[in-house]
Design a protein around this motif. Structure first.
Motif, PDB file in Angstrom:
ATOM      1  N   ALA A   1      55.285  43.700  56.652  1.00 52.58           N
ATOM      2  CA  ALA A   1      54.703  44.522  55.586  1.00 52.58           C
ATOM      3  C   ALA A   1      55.784  45.024  54.627  1.00 52.58           C
ATOM      4  O   ALA A   1      55.548  45.153  53.426  1.00 52.58           O
ATOM      5  CB  ALA A   1      53.926  45.694  56.189  1.00 52.58           C
ATOM      6  N   LYS A   2      56.982  45.296  55.149  1.00 47.80           N
ATOM      7  CA  LYS A   2      58.074  45.819  54.321  1.00 47.80           C
ATOM      8  C   LYS A   2      58.910  44.709  53.686  1.00 47.80           C
ATOM      9  O   LYS A   2      59.874  44.989  52.985  1.00 47.80           O
ATOM     10  CB  LYS A   2      58.980  46.707  55.175  1.00 47.80           C
ATOM     11  CG  LYS A   2      58.310  48.002  55.589  1.00 47.80           C
ATOM     12  CD  LYS A   2      59.241  48.850  56.443  1.00 47.80           C
ATOM     13  CE  LYS A   2      58.615  50.206  56.733  1.00 47.80           C
ATOM     14  NZ  LYS A   2      59.077  50.743  58.023  1.00 47.80           N
ATOM     15  N   GLY A   3      58.574  43.449  53.975  1.00 49.97           N
ATOM     16  CA  GLY A   3      59.332  42.343  53.401  1.00 49.97           C
ATOM     17  C   GLY A   3      60.687  42.122  54.046  1.00 49.97           C
ATOM     18  O   GLY A   3      61.591  41.545  53.442  1.00 49.97           O
ATOM     19  N   PHE A   4      60.848  42.588  55.280  1.00 48.28           N
ATOM     20  CA  PHE A   4      62.141  42.470  55.965  1.00 48.28           C
ATOM     21  C   PHE A   4      62.340  41.100  56.630  1.00 48.28           C
ATOM     22  O   PHE A   4      63.421  40.809  57.113  1.00 48.28           O
ATOM     23  CB  PHE A   4      62.282  43.546  57.051  1.00 48.28           C
ATOM     24  CG  PHE A   4      62.531  44.937  56.515  1.00 48.28           C
ATOM     25  CD1 PHE A   4      62.757  45.155  55.164  1.00 48.28           C
ATOM     26  CD2 PHE A   4      62.544  46.022  57.381  1.00 48.28           C
ATOM     27  CE1 PHE A   4      62.991  46.432  54.677  1.00 48.28           C
ATOM     28  CE2 PHE A   4      62.777  47.307  56.901  1.00 48.28           C
ATOM     29  CZ  PHE A   4      63.006  47.512  55.550  1.00 48.28           C
ATOM     30  N   ILE A   5      61.273  40.293  56.708  1.00 44.55           N
ATOM     31  CA  ILE A   5      61.413  38.984  57.363  1.00 44.55           C
ATOM     32  C   ILE A   5      61.538  37.917  56.289  1.00 44.55           C
ATOM     33  O   ILE A   5      60.661  37.772  55.434  1.00 44.55           O
ATOM     34  CB  ILE A   5      60.238  38.717  58.321  1.00 44.55           C
ATOM     35  CG1 ILE A   5      60.352  39.680  59.514  1.00 44.55           C
ATOM     36  CG2 ILE A   5      60.238  37.264  58.804  1.00 44.55           C
ATOM     37  CD1 ILE A   5      59.199  39.669  60.465  1.00 44.55           C
ATOM     38  N   THR A   6      62.669  37.193  56.321  1.00 49.00           N
ATOM     39  CA  THR A   6      62.942  36.224  55.259  1.00 49.00           C
ATOM     40  C   THR A   6      62.891  34.775  55.743  1.00 49.00           C
ATOM     41  O   THR A   6      62.960  33.856  54.939  1.00 49.00           O
ATOM     42  CB  THR A   6      64.331  36.495  54.645  1.00 49.00           C
ATOM     43  OG1 THR A   6      65.296  36.572  55.699  1.00 49.00           O
ATOM     44  CG2 THR A   6      64.335  37.793  53.851  1.00 49.00           C
ATOM     45  N   ALA A   7      62.778  34.575  57.077  1.00 47.28           N
ATOM     46  CA  ALA A   7      62.700  33.207  57.596  1.00 47.28           C
ATOM     47  C   ALA A   7      61.957  33.204  58.924  1.00 47.28           C
ATOM     48  O   ALA A   7      61.948  34.209  59.646  1.00 47.28           O
ATOM     49  CB  ALA A   7      64.103  32.617  57.782  1.00 47.28           C
ATOM     50  N   VAL A   8      61.352  32.068  59.237  1.00 45.60           N
ATOM     51  CA  VAL A   8      60.726  31.883  60.550  1.00 45.60           C
ATOM     52  C   VAL A   8      61.046  30.467  61.023  1.00 45.60           C
ATOM     53  O   VAL A   8      61.081  29.528  60.224  1.00 45.60           O
ATOM     54  CB  VAL A   8      59.196  32.128  60.500  1.00 45.60           C
ATOM     55  CG1 VAL A   8      58.488  31.177  59.545  1.00 45.60           C
ATOM     56  CG2 VAL A   8      58.594  32.006  61.901  1.00 45.60           C
ATOM     57  N   ILE A   9      61.333  30.338  62.322  1.00 53.39           N
ATOM     58  CA  ILE A   9      61.608  29.024  62.911  1.00 53.39           C
ATOM     59  C   ILE A   9      60.362  28.567  63.660  1.00 53.39           C
ATOM     60  O   ILE A   9      59.834  29.307  64.500  1.00 53.39           O
ATOM     61  CB  ILE A   9      62.807  29.083  63.891  1.00 53.39           C
ATOM     62  CG1 ILE A   9      64.073  29.519  63.153  1.00 53.39           C
ATOM     63  CG2 ILE A   9      63.022  27.721  64.560  1.00 53.39           C
ATOM     64  CD1 ILE A   9      65.295  29.670  64.055  1.00 53.39           C
ATOM     65  N   ALA A  10      59.894  27.353  63.371  1.00 49.68           N
ATOM     66  CA  ALA A  10      58.687  26.818  64.019  1.00 49.68           C
ATOM     67  C   ALA A  10      59.012  25.540  64.774  1.00 49.68           C
ATOM     68  O   ALA A  10      59.512  24.586  64.189  1.00 49.68           O
ATOM     69  CB  ALA A  10      57.604  26.555  62.979  1.00 49.68           C
ATOM     70  N   MET A  11      58.739  25.530  66.082  1.00 54.76           N
ATOM     71  CA  MET A  11      59.047  24.371  66.919  1.00 54.76           C
ATOM     72  C   MET A  11      57.820  23.610  67.381  1.00 54.76           C
ATOM     73  O   MET A  11      57.935  22.634  68.100  1.00 54.76           O
ATOM     74  CB  MET A  11      59.896  24.809  68.109  1.00 54.76           C
ATOM     75  CG  MET A  11      61.269  25.302  67.665  1.00 54.76           C
ATOM     76  SD  MET A  11      62.361  25.694  69.044  1.00 54.76           S
ATOM     77  CE  MET A  11      62.651  24.066  69.735  1.00 54.76           C
ATOM     78  N   SER A  12      56.614  24.057  66.986  1.00 52.43           N
ATOM     79  CA  SER A  12      55.411  23.282  67.300  1.00 52.43           C
ATOM     80  C   SER A  12      54.340  23.582  66.261  1.00 52.43           C
ATOM     81  O   SER A  12      54.298  24.686  65.706  1.00 52.43           O
ATOM     82  CB  SER A  12      54.890  23.612  68.704  1.00 52.43           C
ATOM     83  OG  SER A  12      54.181  24.833  68.697  1.00 52.43           O
ATOM     84  N   PRO A  13      53.471  22.589  65.993  1.00 55.63           N
ATOM     85  CA  PRO A  13      52.394  22.820  65.019  1.00 55.63           C
ATOM     86  C   PRO A  13      51.491  23.979  65.450  1.00 55.63           C
ATOM     87  O   PRO A  13      51.104  24.818  64.640  1.00 55.63           O
ATOM     88  CB  PRO A  13      51.627  21.490  65.016  1.00 55.63           C
ATOM     89  CG  PRO A  13      52.618  20.466  65.466  1.00 55.63           C
ATOM     90  CD  PRO A  13      53.498  21.184  66.451  1.00 55.63           C
ATOM     91  N   LYS A  14      51.180  24.035  66.757  1.00 50.32           N
ATOM     92  CA  LYS A  14      50.260  25.067  67.235  1.00 50.32           C
ATOM     93  C   LYS A  14      50.847  26.461  67.030  1.00 50.32           C
ATOM     94  O   LYS A  14      50.152  27.384  66.610  1.00 50.32           O
ATOM     95  CB  LYS A  14      49.937  24.826  68.712  1.00 50.32           C
ATOM     96  CG  LYS A  14      48.797  25.682  69.219  1.00 50.32           C
ATOM     97  CD  LYS A  14      48.366  25.287  70.616  1.00 50.32           C
ATOM     98  CE  LYS A  14      47.237  26.183  71.085  1.00 50.32           C
ATOM     99  NZ  LYS A  14      46.879  25.925  72.492  1.00 50.32           N
ATOM    100  N   SER A  15      52.151  26.613  67.311  1.00 49.24           N
ATOM    101  CA  SER A  15      52.749  27.950  67.222  1.00 49.24           C
ATOM    102  C   SER A  15      52.722  28.480  65.788  1.00 49.24           C
ATOM    103  O   SER A  15      52.420  29.651  65.563  1.00 49.24           O
ATOM    104  CB  SER A  15      54.173  27.949  67.785  1.00 49.24           C
ATOM    105  OG  SER A  15      55.038  27.168  66.994  1.00 49.24           O
TER     106      SER A  15
END
Length: 269
Positions: free
Chosen positions: A190-204
């Motif tokens: 909500a505060k915009g503190f997350i700038t990246a996400v790592i995804a290792m599976s389509p489902k996740s």
């Protein structure tokens, strides 16, 4: 100080525990602030060993009937050790897909651990060779137990049938979606503190996207870079992310390395 907090820029890890904490720790060592928000939890499908006090036979069958056990996930090791007196199985060879699963098997007491070269497919040849070596004196058909996930992507039983090795599949666990984001993660989004996400599976990544929508913070995605393990994962994530980085190999080490480089280049400027 407070000024530093305003510029907080976190990379989000969505793998199941304990992998999530391990990845957060790895990124922290390289100076990347990271948060864990596992989107799935492994749930055992086997009755726990407490149920076996009633002199019921173990659901895993008799170890004497098998030449070994196949673990294609650490969740399978957890399910087996919770369900059975592991001492009856730990003398058997354990064929495992990788180092994390090998570590879990070792912790459970297995001593004869054979590691494949990645995924179920990478176990076929090591299993064939091990059983060929052991069976020269006793030509009876080899049989292995495979406590698997409820949903499988690679069929070990079918693969080994080509080599005349019987694999008995036993659905031992399933991955269950976590319905909600952890409150600190929702707050950070909500505060915009997350700038990246790592995804290792389509489902996740699909579950994360649904959770972000349900939490009412979908607008956060336009400021988040997606680091995807493959083009299939990127496709499953849909559009609306700031940038999408695709790894040529869905290896943990490679995805974490991309996360470090991305952080140094964009978050620190």
């Amino acid at each position: 100080g407070a000024k530093g907090m305003i510029m907080a820029k976190f990379t989000l890890i969505i793998r199941p525990q304990p992998d999530a904490d391990r990845d957060v720790g790895w990124l922290n060592r390289y100076g990347v602030p990271a948060l864990a928000s596992p989107v799935m939890t492994g749930a055992s499908l086997l009755p726990s060993s407490l149920a076996h006090d009633l002199d019921e036979p173990g659901d895993l069958g008799d170890p004497a009937d098998f030449n070994g056990i196949i673990f294609t996930s650490r969740h399978a090791v957890d399910a087996v050790t919770k369900a059975t007196d592991a001492a009856t199985w730990v003398t058997k060879p354990a064929f495992v897909v990788g180092s994390a699963t090998a570590a879990a098997a070792k912790q459970a007491g297995f001593t004869d651990i054979i590691i494949g070269s990645g995924g179920g497919a990478g176990l076929v040849e090591p299993i064939r060779q091990a059983l060929a070596d052991n069976n020269s004196a006793q030509p009876q058909k080899a049989s292995l137990l495979w406590p698997s996930a409820l949903d499988i992507s690679f069929d070990m039983a079918a693969a080994m049938r080509h080599h005349d090795i019987a694999v008995q599949r036993l659905p031992a666990y399933q991955m269950v979606a976590n319905a909600n984001l952890a409150p600190p993660v929702r707050d950070a989004l909500a505060k915009g503190f997350i700038t990246a996400v790592i995804a290792m599976s389509p489902k996740s990544i699909q579950i994360l996207r649904a959770n972000i929508d349900a939490a009412g913070v979908d607008s956060a995605r336009k400021n988040i870079d997606l680091i995807a393990g493959s083009d299939a994962i990127a496709a499953a994530a849909g559009d609306g992310w700031k940038h999408v980085y695709e790894s040529r190999h869905p290896r943990r080490s490679r995805l974490l390395a991309i996360a470090v480089l991305r952080h140094r280049r964009f978050d620190l400027t």
